[in-house]
Design an enzyme around this catalytic site. Structure first.
Site, mmCIF file in Angstrom:
data_model
loop_
_atom_site.group_PDB
_atom_site.id
_atom_site.type_symbol
_atom_site.label_atom_id
_atom_site.label_comp_id
_atom_site.label_asym_id
_atom_site.label_seq_id
_atom_site.Cartn_x
_atom_site.Cartn_y
_atom_site.Cartn_z
ATOM 1 N N ASP A 58 70.820 7.425 33.879
ATOM 2 C CA ASP A 58 69.729 6.524 34.235
ATOM 3 C C ASP A 58 69.850 6.181 35.714
ATOM 4 O OD1 ASP A 58 67.911 4.480 34.560
ATOM 5 O OD2 ASP A 58 68.630 3.283 32.861
ATOM 6 N N SER A 138 54.701 9.923 47.858
ATOM 7 C CA SER A 138 53.392 10.231 47.265
ATOM 8 C C SER A 138 52.326 10.027 48.318
ATOM 9 C CB SER A 138 53.131 9.290 46.080
ATOM 10 O OG SER A 138 51.788 9.340 45.646
ATOM 11 N N TYR A 151 52.422 0.775 42.136
ATOM 12 C CA TYR A 151 52.979 2.118 42.322
ATOM 13 C C TYR A 151 52.927 2.504 43.798
ATOM 14 C CZ TYR A 151 53.242 7.229 42.169
ATOM 15 O OH TYR A 151 53.576 8.553 42.400
ATOM 16 N N LYS A 155 55.979 3.528 46.734
ATOM 17 C CA LYS A 155 56.025 4.754 47.532
ATOM 18 C C LYS A 155 55.984 4.449 49.031
ATOM 19 C CE LYS A 155 56.489 7.344 43.976
ATOM 20 N NZ LYS A 155 57.789 8.027 43.748
#
Length: 255
Positions: A58, A138, A151, A155
């Site tokens: 993890d 991204s 999100y 990034k």
């Protein structure tokens, strides 16, 4: 060529990167939270004549990441490339994002990148061999997207970490760069399509089709498209490149 760790490599972009780096000649440590997915990709590499081992762990657990990296060095003889690819997404308006939502997405997308960077850099510095650290950013790290605000924030954070680490690690001959995919035909985009469709009433596939109209090159990206660029970042041709977070998105975001 060397030894590479790829996190989140049990499927999607990570799988594509692991397969490509193996074809390039790297021994690949295939990491994923899903042990079965990691083993399947490692077996796929082995069946094609490459060298790979599966390492379930993890990335949100710093001790687990350190143990993973140390085990890879013991098993495969070193560490030359760390690809911090593991990541998650969630579709939600910012006014509905909860503390648990923020905690989960930042733990994977930001904390996980930091832990991978730290563990890899410590080994590379101790060994004095230099190396390549490659982070998953991204297009949402260059342009914030509605319903993907938190999100996007993760990034943007990866871009900042990439720049800072590149400056700090340059004296040790360690380069740090990031790749910024766009609309990729993977499980993550299937999830985004499903969650956005649930809010807009669009049928399955319609949201992906709508977003795909933004791509000047006229097709949805594949994992292999991303992996080809990561191959460059992980190889010697990028030795004079560091601190960059480069779009590989078919032209959606141009800077």
């Amino acid at each position: 060529m060397g030894v590479a760790v790829v996190t989140g490599a049990g499927r999607g972009i990570g799988r594509g990167i692991a397969l490509r780096l193996a074809r390039d000649g790297h021994a690949v440590a295939v990491n994923d939270l899903d042990a079965g997915g990691a083993s399947a990709v490692a077996d796929e590499i082995g069946a094609a004549g490459g060298t790979a081992r599966a390492y379930p762990a993890d990335v949100t657990d710093p001790d687990a990441v350190t143990a993973l990296v140390n085990q890879v060095v013991d098993d495969l003889g070193g560490l030359d490339v760390m690809v911090a690819n593991a990541g998650i997404a969630q579709v939600k308006p910012l006014l509905e994002v909860t503390p648990d939502d923020l905690r989960k997405i930042f733990e994977v997308n930001v904390f996980g990148v930091v832990y991978c960077l730290q563990a890899a850099a410590r080994v590379m510095i101790d060994r004095g061999t230099g190396g390549k650290i490659v982070n998953a950013a991204s297009i949402a790290g260059h342009s914030g997207f509605d319903l993907l605000g938190h999100y996007s924030a993760t990034k943007f954070a990866v871009r900042a970490l990439t720049q800072a680490a590149a400056k700090e690690l340059a004296p040790h001959r360690i380069t740090v760069n990031a790749y910024c995919p766009g609309i990729v035909g993977t499980d993550m985009w299937d999830l985004i399509d499903e969650q956005m469709g649930a809010r807009s009433g669009a049928a399955k596939g319609e949201t992906l089709e709508e977003y795909s109209q933004m791509i000047p090159l006229g097709r949805v990206q594949t994992a292999d498209d991303v992996a080809a660029f990561v191959s460059y970042l992980a190889g010697p041709d990028s030795d004079y490149m560091t601190g960059q977070s480069v779009m590989i998105d078919g032209g959606i975001v141009m800077v």
